[in-house]
Write a protein that holds these residues in place. Structure first.
Motif, mmCIF file in Angstrom:
data_model
loop_
_atom_site.group_PDB
_atom_site.id
_atom_site.type_symbol
_atom_site.label_atom_id
_atom_site.label_comp_id
_atom_site.label_asym_id
_atom_site.label_seq_id
_atom_site.Cartn_x
_atom_site.Cartn_y
_atom_site.Cartn_z
ATOM 1 N N UNK A 26 14.876 12.286 -13.815
ATOM 2 C CA UNK A 26 14.206 11.249 -13.038
ATOM 3 C C UNK A 26 14.612 9.885 -13.579
ATOM 4 N N UNK A 27 15.220 9.074 -12.699
ATOM 5 C CA UNK A 27 15.729 7.762 -13.072
ATOM 6 C C UNK A 27 14.834 6.685 -12.453
ATOM 7 N N UNK A 28 14.376 5.741 -13.260
ATOM 8 C CA UNK A 28 13.469 4.686 -12.809
ATOM 9 C C UNK A 28 14.255 3.429 -12.448
ATOM 10 N N UNK A 29 14.080 2.960 -11.216
ATOM 11 C CA UNK A 29 14.774 1.773 -10.725
ATOM 12 C C UNK A 29 13.922 0.524 -10.934
ATOM 13 N N UNK A 30 14.565 -0.640 -10.799
ATOM 14 C CA UNK A 30 13.849 -1.908 -10.829
ATOM 15 C C UNK A 30 13.410 -2.335 -9.434
ATOM 16 N N UNK A 31 13.842 -1.611 -8.418
ATOM 17 C CA UNK A 31 13.483 -1.959 -7.045
ATOM 18 C C UNK A 31 11.973 -1.892 -6.861
ATOM 19 N N UNK A 32 11.446 -2.811 -6.076
ATOM 20 C CA UNK A 32 10.017 -2.830 -5.774
ATOM 21 C C UNK A 32 9.833 -2.984 -4.271
ATOM 22 N N UNK A 33 8.845 -2.269 -3.738
ATOM 23 C CA UNK A 33 8.511 -2.391 -2.321
ATOM 24 C C UNK A 33 7.005 -2.525 -2.174
ATOM 25 N N UNK A 34 6.592 -3.058 -1.053
ATOM 26 C CA UNK A 34 5.176 -3.152 -0.719
ATOM 27 C C UNK A 34 5.048 -3.018 0.791
ATOM 28 N N UNK A 35 3.847 -2.646 1.237
ATOM 29 C CA UNK A 35 3.648 -2.469 2.672
ATOM 30 C C UNK A 35 4.524 -1.386 3.236
ATOM 31 N N UNK A 36 4.665 -0.269 2.457
ATOM 32 C CA UNK A 36 5.499 0.869 2.865
ATOM 33 C C UNK A 36 6.931 0.433 3.176
ATOM 34 N N UNK A 37 7.462 -0.461 2.337
ATOM 35 C CA UNK A 37 8.851 -0.874 2.459
ATOM 36 C C UNK A 37 9.066 -2.153 3.243
ATOM 37 N N UNK A 89 0.984 15.153 -0.559
ATOM 38 C CA UNK A 89 -0.242 14.369 -0.550
ATOM 39 C C UNK A 89 -0.195 13.311 -1.637
ATOM 40 N N UNK A 90 -0.691 12.124 -1.317
ATOM 41 C CA UNK A 90 -0.986 11.131 -2.336
ATOM 42 C C UNK A 90 -2.483 11.214 -2.601
ATOM 43 N N UNK A 91 -2.827 11.495 -3.841
ATOM 44 C CA UNK A 91 -4.226 11.647 -4.226
ATOM 45 C C UNK A 91 -4.649 10.355 -4.921
ATOM 46 N N UNK A 92 -5.527 9.602 -4.277
ATOM 47 C CA UNK A 92 -5.940 8.297 -4.797
ATOM 48 C C UNK A 92 -7.337 8.405 -5.390
ATOM 49 N N UNK A 93 -7.463 8.004 -6.650
ATOM 50 C CA UNK A 93 -8.757 7.989 -7.330
ATOM 51 C C UNK A 93 -9.191 6.532 -7.456
ATOM 52 N N UNK A 94 -10.402 6.231 -6.993
ATOM 53 C CA UNK A 94 -10.888 4.849 -6.984
ATOM 54 C C UNK A 94 -12.150 4.727 -7.834
ATOM 55 N N UNK A 95 -12.152 3.743 -8.725
ATOM 56 C CA UNK A 95 -13.312 3.443 -9.563
ATOM 57 C C UNK A 95 -13.959 2.105 -9.214
ATOM 58 N N UNK A 96 -13.149 1.190 -8.703
ATOM 59 C CA UNK A 96 -13.588 -0.164 -8.347
ATOM 60 C C UNK A 96 -13.018 -0.474 -6.966
ATOM 61 N N UNK A 97 -13.782 -1.152 -6.124
ATOM 62 C CA UNK A 97 -13.307 -1.490 -4.782
ATOM 63 C C UNK A 97 -12.146 -2.480 -4.865
ATOM 64 N N UNK A 98 -11.036 -2.126 -4.226
ATOM 65 C CA UNK A 98 -9.853 -2.987 -4.182
ATOM 66 C C UNK A 98 -8.940 -2.467 -3.082
ATOM 67 N N UNK A 99 -7.959 -3.262 -2.735
ATOM 68 C CA UNK A 99 -6.945 -2.826 -1.782
ATOM 69 C C UNK A 99 -7.528 -2.397 -0.448
ATOM 70 N N UNK A 100 -7.004 -1.285 0.078
ATOM 71 C CA UNK A 100 -7.389 -0.844 1.420
ATOM 72 C C UNK A 100 -8.851 -0.439 1.508
ATOM 73 N N UNK A 215 1.421 -3.853 -9.789
ATOM 74 C CA UNK A 215 2.296 -4.248 -8.678
ATOM 75 C C UNK A 215 1.620 -5.166 -7.672
ATOM 76 N N UNK A 216 0.307 -5.325 -7.745
ATOM 77 C CA UNK A 216 -0.351 -6.295 -6.874
ATOM 78 C C UNK A 216 0.182 -7.712 -7.121
ATOM 79 N N UNK A 217 0.690 -7.969 -8.311
ATOM 80 C CA UNK A 217 1.275 -9.288 -8.574
ATOM 81 C C UNK A 217 2.494 -9.505 -7.682
ATOM 82 N N UNK A 218 3.215 -8.421 -7.388
ATOM 83 C CA UNK A 218 4.353 -8.489 -6.463
ATOM 84 C C UNK A 218 3.867 -8.497 -5.019
ATOM 85 N N UNK A 219 2.932 -7.591 -4.688
ATOM 86 C CA UNK A 219 2.437 -7.491 -3.312
ATOM 87 C C UNK A 219 1.867 -8.820 -2.828
ATOM 88 N N UNK A 220 1.149 -9.504 -3.709
ATOM 89 C CA UNK A 220 0.397 -10.698 -3.300
ATOM 90 C C UNK A 220 1.058 -12.007 -3.743
#
Length: 254
Positions: A26-37, A89-100, A215-220
């Protein structure tokens, strides 16, 4: 660089054929996307930092008995992993209200939830990864009831452990995305943690100031994106010895 056959390329990682049967690189890239690309960019050194952060967290999870696909880190951008059948499946665990969640339900961002919430999203870029229920999952055969029981139990254990570990270094684990896979060993199958755990798929806030270090720093367009990732690595004590300099990937076989 060794010549390896590329098997898959996603938005943030590339998978290559592994050196042994049943393994992948598994190779990690520097590419970043937001909003599903919809938004694309490069976060310099992100791949190096995510490789190290994910390695550290996967190893810590293995210490408490969480089965993962991680075998070992190979170099600054690559790790050896077990080949698994990814559950879509993407399994999302939420502890604090944020994002969607904050947007969908009109909850002020930063509100602590009464308890942790688990959400499921169908992994399909063309459909923008729609939110689904257990009924959808079992009806369409993406996972059965026993699989979901294992996934929920693992996700909650991972959440409890990571919340404590990160709080110890002054970071609030707001929410995060997990992926799981089926590992087949002879005729036995078990569900194990796959993908990665890093600022790419976790919301990580400073526990005192709520400053975002993910990554929210990039998204926003908040700026200082690289610094956010570096701060997470610094607090965990795992900044790369030589810094997050670039490292070329393996040469791809045609």
């Amino acid at each position: 660089m060794a010549r390896r056959r590329q098997l898959y390329e996603g938005k943030a990682k590339i998978l290559f054929e592994g050196p042994e049967p049943g393994t992948l690189v598994q190779y990690f890239k520097d590419d970043a996307t937001a909003g599903n690309g919809a938004k694309k960019g490069v976060i310099t050194g992100k791949g190096v930092l995510n490789n190290r952060i994910s390695e550290y967290l996967m190893l810590r999870l293995q210490e408490i008995g969480i089965p993962t696909h991680f075998v070992r880190r190979l170099n600054m951008r690559e790790q050896l992993i077990r080949e698994v059948e990814i559950i879509p499946l993407e399994v999302v665990v939420r502890n604090v209200a944020a994002g969607s969640l904050a947007t969908r339900l009109g909850i002020a961002e930063g509100t602590r939830l009464p308890r942790s919430i688990i959400e499921y999203y169908y992994k399909n870029d063309a459909l923008n990864d729609p939110m689904v229920s257990e009924e959808h999952i079992t009806c369409f055969g993406w996972a059965n009831t026993a699989d979901l029981d294992d996934i929920v139990a693992l996700a909650l254990r991972i959440n409890d452990f990571l919340c404590g570990l990160l709080l110890g270094v002054g970071i609030t684990l707001v929410d995060f995305k997990l992926e799981f896979g089926r590992l087949w060993e002879n005729d036995e199958m078990r569900i194990i943690l796959a993908d990665e755990i890093s600022p790419d798929n976790c919301r990580l806030w400073d526990s005192k100031t709520n400053e975002k270090m993910d990554k929210d720093r990039f998204r926003r367009d908040l700026g200082k994106v690289e610094e956010g990732y570096q701060e997470v690595a610094r607090r965990l004590g795992i900044l790369p010895e030589a810094g997050s300099r670039d490292l070329k990937g393996p040469e791809v076989m045609q």
